[in-house]
Scaffold this active site. Structure first.
Site, PDB file in Angstrom:
ATOM      1  N   GLU A  88      -5.756  -6.095   6.421  1.00 44.98           N
ATOM      2  CA  GLU A  88      -4.595  -5.593   5.674  1.00 44.98           C
ATOM      3  C   GLU A  88      -3.688  -6.729   5.208  1.00 44.98           C
ATOM      4  O   GLU A  88      -3.204  -6.716   4.073  1.00 44.98           O
ATOM      5  CB  GLU A  88      -3.806  -4.590   6.524  1.00 44.98           C
ATOM      6  CG  GLU A  88      -4.499  -3.266   6.731  1.00 44.98           C
ATOM      7  CD  GLU A  88      -4.494  -2.363   5.508  1.00 44.98           C
ATOM      8  OE1 GLU A  88      -3.806  -2.660   4.511  1.00 44.98           O
ATOM      9  OE2 GLU A  88      -5.184  -1.337   5.553  1.00 44.98           O
ATOM     10  N   GLU A  92      -2.915  -7.405   1.266  1.00 41.35           N
ATOM     11  CA  GLU A  92      -1.559  -7.205   0.760  1.00 41.35           C
ATOM     12  C   GLU A  92      -0.809  -8.489   0.457  1.00 41.35           C
ATOM     13  O   GLU A  92       0.136  -8.472  -0.334  1.00 41.35           O
ATOM     14  CB  GLU A  92      -0.756  -6.367   1.766  1.00 41.35           C
ATOM     15  CG  GLU A  92      -1.323  -4.972   1.919  1.00 41.35           C
ATOM     16  CD  GLU A  92      -0.609  -4.142   2.977  1.00 41.35           C
ATOM     17  OE1 GLU A  92       0.423  -4.589   3.521  1.00 41.35           O
ATOM     18  OE2 GLU A  92      -1.090  -3.030   3.248  1.00 41.35           O
ATOM     19  N   PRO A 107       4.489   5.819  17.824  1.00 39.11           N
ATOM     20  CA  PRO A 107       3.954   6.943  17.049  1.00 39.11           C
ATOM     21  C   PRO A 107       4.688   7.049  15.720  1.00 39.11           C
ATOM     22  O   PRO A 107       5.837   6.624  15.591  1.00 39.11           O
ATOM     23  CB  PRO A 107       4.238   8.149  17.939  1.00 39.11           C
ATOM     24  CG  PRO A 107       5.431   7.748  18.746  1.00 39.11           C
ATOM     25  CD  PRO A 107       5.326   6.255  18.929  1.00 39.11           C
ATOM     26  N   GLU A 142       5.715  -6.673  -4.098  1.00 44.13           N
ATOM     27  CA  GLU A 142       6.167  -8.056  -3.968  1.00 44.13           C
ATOM     28  C   GLU A 142       6.262  -8.405  -2.494  1.00 44.13           C
ATOM     29  O   GLU A 142       6.346  -7.524  -1.644  1.00 44.13           O
ATOM     30  CB  GLU A 142       7.518  -8.290  -4.662  1.00 44.13           C
ATOM     31  CG  GLU A 142       8.680  -7.555  -4.047  1.00 44.13           C
ATOM     32  CD  GLU A 142      10.026  -7.885  -4.702  1.00 44.13           C
ATOM     33  OE1 GLU A 142      10.356  -9.088  -4.858  1.00 44.13           O
ATOM     34  OE2 GLU A 142      10.741  -6.932  -5.035  1.00 44.13           O
TER      35      GLU A 142
END
Length: 183
Positions: A88, A92, A107, A142
């Site tokens: 990830e 990203e 959670p 961004e």
């Protein structure tokens, strides 16, 4: 709406006799199959640069489009949470994680396509190979570095990320206070 309410038919035999069997499962009265609704595994990266700033993203997509976030997302089938957080971060931010240290979990409820997806978000303190390679990608509009004292958690769109940042920053403050007391 509880996520189990979206399931009307047994996924095994197709029977309409797929009944609630407690708070987290449905059971088919026809074939006996029981489906449990457990949280989806998700991961969150906290990345600090040499100046002590934290890497923050602006969300490109819903939920919480335009709000701040930390890199992370759902674990994929067949990968560990650590592999997921590394993937990830790369997707990203373009940064390669060289170390992912587990911190804690929280959670969360992630609203997606009209369904509340319950998640268990695992937070990692990540070290990256070269933070100068930073480039927003995937669902990050961004990326920016923010000093911890300039972080305003109300600007973060996802509940668990807000609470995770609060928890992380409080730990950092306690660590700094302990170091200062030893001097």
């Amino acid at each position: 709406m509880h996520p189990l309410e979206k399931f009307e038919y047994c996924p095994l035999c197709g029977s309409h006799h797929f009944e609630t069997n407690g708070a987290t499962s449905k059971k088919c009265e026809n074939c006996g199959f029981e489906y449990f609704m457990n949280p989806s595994a998700s991961n969150v990266a906290i990345i600090k640069n040499v100046k002590g700033e934290i890497l923050v993203e602006r969300r490109k997509l819903e939920p919480a489009k335009g709000m701040l976030d930390l890199p992370g997302g759902f674990a994929q089938i067949g990968e560990t949470s650590e592999e997921g957080v590394c993937r990830e971060v790369m997707e990203e931010t373009g940064l390669k994680v060289v170390s992912a240290q587990y911190l804690f979990s929280l959670p969360n409820v992630y609203r997606y396509s009209g369904i509340d997806i319950h998640t268990l978000d695992m937070f990692y303190l990540c070290e990256v190979e070269d933070d100068s390679a930073l480039a927003a990608g995937d669902d990050a509009a961004e990326c920016m570095w923010i000093k911890p004292e300039d972080i305003h958690t109300e600007q973060f769109g996802l509940r668990s990320v807000r609470w995770g940042l609060i928890k992380f920053l409080e730990r950092q403050d306690r660590f700094k206070s302990a170091e200062e007391a030893q001097k």
